[in-house]
Design an enzyme around this catalytic site. Sequence first.
Site, PDB file in Angstrom:
ATOM      1  N   ASN A   1      -4.662  27.933  -5.361  1.00  0.00           N
ATOM      2  CA  ASN A   1      -3.664  27.702  -4.305  1.00  0.00           C
ATOM      3  C   ASN A   1      -2.853  26.422  -4.518  1.00  0.00           C
ATOM      4  O   ASN A   1      -1.768  26.263  -3.956  1.00  0.00           O
ATOM      5  CB  ASN A   1      -4.314  27.654  -2.912  1.00  0.00           C
TER       6      ASN A   1
ATOM      7  N   ASP B   1      -7.225  36.558   4.157  1.00  0.00           N
ATOM      8  CA  ASP B   1      -6.021  36.866   3.372  1.00  0.00           C
ATOM      9  C   ASP B   1      -4.972  37.553   4.242  1.00  0.00           C
ATOM     10  O   ASP B   1      -5.310  38.265   5.190  1.00  0.00           O
ATOM     11  CB  ASP B   1      -6.426  37.773   2.200  1.00  0.00           C
TER      12      ASP B   1
HETATM   13  C1  FPP Z   1      -4.391  33.411   2.540  1.00  0.00           C
HETATM   14  O1  FPP Z   1      -3.221  34.057   2.987  1.00  0.00           O
HETATM   15  C2  FPP Z   1      -4.746  32.256   3.368  1.00  0.00           C
HETATM   16  C3  FPP Z   1      -4.816  30.954   2.929  1.00  0.00           C
HETATM   17  C4  FPP Z   1      -4.539  30.586   1.538  1.00  0.00           C
HETATM   18  C5  FPP Z   1      -5.135  29.842   3.817  1.00  0.00           C
HETATM   19  C6  FPP Z   1      -6.071  30.088   4.954  1.00  0.00           C
HETATM   20  C7  FPP Z   1      -5.968  28.956   5.868  1.00  0.00           C
HETATM   21  C8  FPP Z   1      -6.003  29.009   7.214  1.00  0.00           C
HETATM   22  C9  FPP Z   1      -6.246  30.247   7.979  1.00  0.00           C
HETATM   23  C10 FPP Z   1      -5.757  27.735   7.931  1.00  0.00           C
HETATM   24  C11 FPP Z   1      -6.830  27.238   8.782  1.00  0.00           C
HETATM   25  C12 FPP Z   1      -8.123  27.100   8.147  1.00  0.00           C
HETATM   26  C13 FPP Z   1      -9.166  26.454   8.736  1.00  0.00           C
HETATM   27  C14 FPP Z   1     -10.494  26.551   8.075  1.00  0.00           C
HETATM   28  C15 FPP Z   1      -9.065  25.681   9.981  1.00  0.00           C
HETATM   29  P1  FPP Z   1      -2.003  34.166   1.994  1.00  0.00           P
HETATM   30  O2  FPP Z   1      -1.119  32.988   2.199  1.00  0.00           O
HETATM   31  O3  FPP Z   1      -2.496  34.324   0.595  1.00  0.00           O
HETATM   32  O4  FPP Z   1      -1.305  35.477   2.493  1.00  0.00           O
HETATM   33  P2  FPP Z   1      -0.454  36.516   1.619  1.00  0.00           P
HETATM   34  O5  FPP Z   1      -1.403  37.109   0.620  1.00  0.00           O
HETATM   35  O6  FPP Z   1       0.000  37.518   2.644  1.00  0.00           O
HETATM   36  O7  FPP Z   1       0.684  35.775   0.994  1.00  0.00           O
END
Ligand code: FPP
Length: 264
Positions: free
Chosen positions: A71, A23
């Site tokens: 998401n 996250d």
């Molecule tokens: C949460 O941060 C993260 C995600 C929803 C996506 C995670 C995906 C990756 C790291 C891409 C690569 C993955 C793989 C397995 C190769 P957020 O967007 O919710 O952050 P925020 O809470 O700060 O808005």
Amino acid sequence: MFFRGKEDLNPNNIPSHVAVIMDGNGRWAKKKGLMRIFGHKNGVKAVRETVEAAAEIGVKYLTLYAFSTENWNRPQDEVNALMDLLVDSTHSEIDTLMKNSIKLEAIGDLDSLPKSTRENLQKAIDKTRNNSRMTLILALSYSSRWEIIKAVKEIAQKCKNGDLNPDTLSESDFVNALSTSGIPDPELMIRTSGEQRISNYLLWQLAYAELYFTDVLWPDFRKDDFFKALFEYQQRERRFGKTGDQLHAETKPVPDASTYNKTA
Ligand code: FPP
């Protein structure tokens, strides 16, 4: 006791399964005045470091929450970019997975993924099928309530067909219907970015897991952050409902939460 580095870890108490909620990608990007997708792109480096650290230290299963059912409600541009990133990453990391004998698996509503994402993922899963050092499980279009309802439907159908008897239904019947069937429950769950929630992630499987929260934003998460989480885990007393005195009096090792899993 303060964590100084990997050498402080007890090699005899490494969790066999670690689950992670990655996250803080969006906030990382925002802090730098960049678009959210740059946070996700930089999150790939943290994925690589975490996979390497887990394999290096002897973790057998690592589950990463890469995309939740919820998401899908994000802006379409971000969803598309995340799907592209998943395709690119599974493609570009396949050699590393092979070299390190890491098996790739995925849990979640994979049918809801775009065709190219699904196909690329399946190719990587097929190619890494016989690898045995560690299993990397991507939770994709996953939510625990979705998984539980799916399991309940499957069990109800089996009861209807006479393949299961509702009166003798056991924990292991239920566990066998989950997408994590055959995988031990995580002993440790790590969530980055300071949020302290489980967010519909492995609700059944995390029943006895130690929860570890860190303020580090996912794109900044590195091997040492992973080892620090393991160190913190090793300081905890896992009681499984018993008293501390009972535990200390026991000569037998503490039963592992994974014993609740599939026996077949
Ligand atoms: C949460 O941060 C993260 C995600 C929803 C996506 C995670 C995906 C990756 C790291 C891409 C690569 C993955 C793989 C397995 C190769 P957020 O967007 O919710 O952050 P925020 O809470 O700060 O808005």
